[in-house]
Design an enzyme around this catalytic site. Structure first.
Site, PDB file in Angstrom:
ATOM      1  N   HIS A  99      -2.493  -1.591   2.720  1.00 21.57           N
ATOM      2  CA  HIS A  99      -3.875  -1.129   2.896  1.00 21.57           C
ATOM      3  C   HIS A  99      -4.915  -2.003   2.187  1.00 21.57           C
ATOM      4  O   HIS A  99      -6.121  -1.779   2.357  1.00 21.57           O
ATOM      5  CB  HIS A  99      -3.999   0.331   2.436  1.00 21.57           C
ATOM      6  N   ASP A 126      -5.333   9.306   4.741  1.00 21.23           N
ATOM      7  CA  ASP A 126      -4.522   8.675   3.697  1.00 21.23           C
ATOM      8  C   ASP A 126      -4.150   9.734   2.663  1.00 21.23           C
ATOM      9  O   ASP A 126      -4.928  10.664   2.421  1.00 21.23           O
ATOM     10  CB  ASP A 126      -5.381   7.561   3.039  1.00 21.23           C
ATOM     11  N   HIS A 128      -4.029   8.857  -0.287  1.00 26.72           N
ATOM     12  CA  HIS A 128      -4.754   8.310  -1.441  1.00 26.72           C
ATOM     13  C   HIS A 128      -6.161   7.872  -1.023  1.00 26.72           C
ATOM     14  O   HIS A 128      -6.333   7.381   0.096  1.00 26.72           O
ATOM     15  CB  HIS A 128      -4.026   7.069  -1.991  1.00 26.72           C
ATOM     16  N   ASP A 130      -7.738   5.345  -2.407  1.00 31.39           N
ATOM     17  CA  ASP A 130      -7.835   3.890  -2.633  1.00 31.39           C
ATOM     18  C   ASP A 130      -9.203   3.514  -3.183  1.00 31.39           C
ATOM     19  O   ASP A 130      -9.845   2.546  -2.750  1.00 31.39           O
ATOM     20  CB  ASP A 130      -7.519   3.118  -1.336  1.00 31.39           C
ATOM     21  N   HIS A 143      -3.615  -2.511  -3.203  1.00 33.83           N
ATOM     22  CA  HIS A 143      -3.815  -1.635  -2.042  1.00 33.83           C
ATOM     23  C   HIS A 143      -4.447  -0.304  -2.443  1.00 33.83           C
ATOM     24  O   HIS A 143      -4.797   0.482  -1.564  1.00 33.83           O
ATOM     25  CB  HIS A 143      -2.509  -1.412  -1.251  1.00 33.83           C
ATOM     26  N   ASP A 229      -3.483   5.281   7.127  1.00 32.27           N
ATOM     27  CA  ASP A 229      -2.399   4.871   6.233  1.00 32.27           C
ATOM     28  C   ASP A 229      -1.193   5.741   6.600  1.00 32.27           C
ATOM     29  O   ASP A 229      -1.328   6.958   6.753  1.00 32.27           O
ATOM     30  CB  ASP A 229      -2.859   5.119   4.785  1.00 32.27           C
ATOM     31  N   ASP A 231       1.035   6.991   4.971  1.00 32.53           N
ATOM     32  CA  ASP A 231       1.331   8.110   4.073  1.00 32.53           C
ATOM     33  C   ASP A 231       0.389   9.307   4.265  1.00 32.53           C
ATOM     34  O   ASP A 231       0.538  10.324   3.593  1.00 32.53           O
ATOM     35  CB  ASP A 231       1.421   7.670   2.607  1.00 32.53           C
ATOM     36  N   GLU A 274       0.155   0.085   6.125  1.00 36.91           N
ATOM     37  CA  GLU A 274       1.253   0.486   5.222  1.00 36.91           C
ATOM     38  C   GLU A 274       2.589   0.736   5.914  1.00 36.91           C
ATOM     39  O   GLU A 274       3.515   1.242   5.279  1.00 36.91           O
ATOM     40  CB  GLU A 274       0.875   1.720   4.376  1.00 36.91           C
TER      41      GLU A 274
HETATM   42 MG    MG Z   1      -1.838   5.866   0.800  1.00 41.84          MG
HETATM   43 MG    MG Z   2      -4.052   3.649   1.505  1.00 41.91          MG
END
Ligand code: MG
Ligand code: MG
Length: 309
Positions: A99, A126, A128, A130, A143, A229, A231, A274
């Protein structure tokens, strides 16, 4: 939505601290992404994968950051390409890559939007946010920082490429968060970012939040980038990611989001990030990403069923 699609592979893996994302773009192609898009009836131009920048200059920065010069070079390269593609009458699809690629894609497309007098909106899917700055990153993996850079947060100037058009925090919607550092929490609160973590999504469902965000994009006549992403998705259905966090979005929720965006006709660019094929199970993550991209770009659910989606 433009019916001319441009695919660009960004095989970046220096930002995530493990090997595998390098093969993400080709894994998506092997899983049939180009066929899915071609079947939609538009023009498709797959430009292949870009190569790692050859001139990587030593870069001074916080010592704990991993592969900073590489990511700075990638960002510079990707930013220029993203600006170029977003300035044309086509729909760019960026295939990652970890990412950290988003430092280049977000800043490049935002610059193109600004040049055309439009606002750039971002739907960030996502686990996260980021949102770490170069100094707040705990892991040192870059990332975790691209959104902080694209928003113009402090500490990137003189290290990363100049940011021509910082994204307005009011134009971002984050969904699926369930792993957020303290420093990132502070940024979310300070900027008042629109965030639907998994807890809120579980309570609200995805329809209302997405509809509200799409209304804002439409009212502003803005451009809409979707940054997905792996995840974001639950690891049970999408295991091919190095930063899996339990309790992610279901297949049904993810498809519903993509279907709603498709119906709005507001999407102008997409990135899939990712994907680490080393960690996949019978290519099911790559296949799911292809299905979701197809759903976003206009594939109907009846047809999707044929491919096992
Ligand atoms: Mg993530
Ligand atoms: Mg990410």
């Amino acid at each position: 939505m433009s019916k001319h699609f441009t695919i660009l592979g960004l095989p970046v893996e220096a930002g995530c601290g493990r090997s595998g994302c390098l093969m993400g773009p080709d894994s998506l192609r092997s899983a049939g992404l180009c066929e899915v898009i071609s079947d939609l009836g538009g023009a498709l131009n797959d430009l292949g994968n870009i190569v790692q920048p050859s001139s990587i200059v030593p870069t001074a920065g916080p010592a704990h950051l991993k592969k900073l010069p590489e990511i700075v070079a990638w960002t510079q390269h990707i930013q220029a390409l993203a600006f170029d593609f977003a300035s044309q009458d086509s729909f760019p699809i960026f295939l990652g890559g970890d990412h950290s690629m988003a430092a280049g894609t977000l800043s490049g497309i935002a610059q193109a939007a600004a040049q055309s007098g439009q606002s750039q909106f971002v739907l960030w899917l996502d686990a996260h946010p980021d949102l770490n700055t170069l100094s707040s990153s705990l892991s040192g993996n870059l990332h975790g920082t691209p959104m902080a850079y694209a928003l113009g947060l402090h500490g990137f100037a003189d290290i990363f490429p100049p940011l021509m058009a910082p994204i307005d925090p009011a134009n971002i919607c984050m969904m699926g968060l369930r792993s957020v550092d303290d420093a990132e929490h502070n940024v979310i609160n300070e900027l008042g970012l629109e965030v639907y973590d998994m807890q809120r999504l579980n309570a609200l469902g995805v329809v209302k939040p997405i509809a509200g965000f799409l209304d804002r994009v439409a009212a502003a006549k803005g451009r809409l980038h979707i940054s997905l992403d792996v995840d974001f998705l639950d690891p049970e259905i999408a295991p091919a990611v190095g930063t899996a966090v339990p309790g992610g979005a279901s297949r049904r929720e993810a498809h519903l989001i993509m279907d709603m965006i498709c119906e709005s006709g507001l999407a102008t660019s997409l990135e899939l990030s990712e994907l680490n094929p080393y960690l996949d199970v019978k290519d099911k993550t790559a296949a799911l990403l292809c299905d979701l991209a197809g759903s976003l770009l206009g594939q109907k659910s009846i047809k999707r069923g044929k491919k096992g989606g």
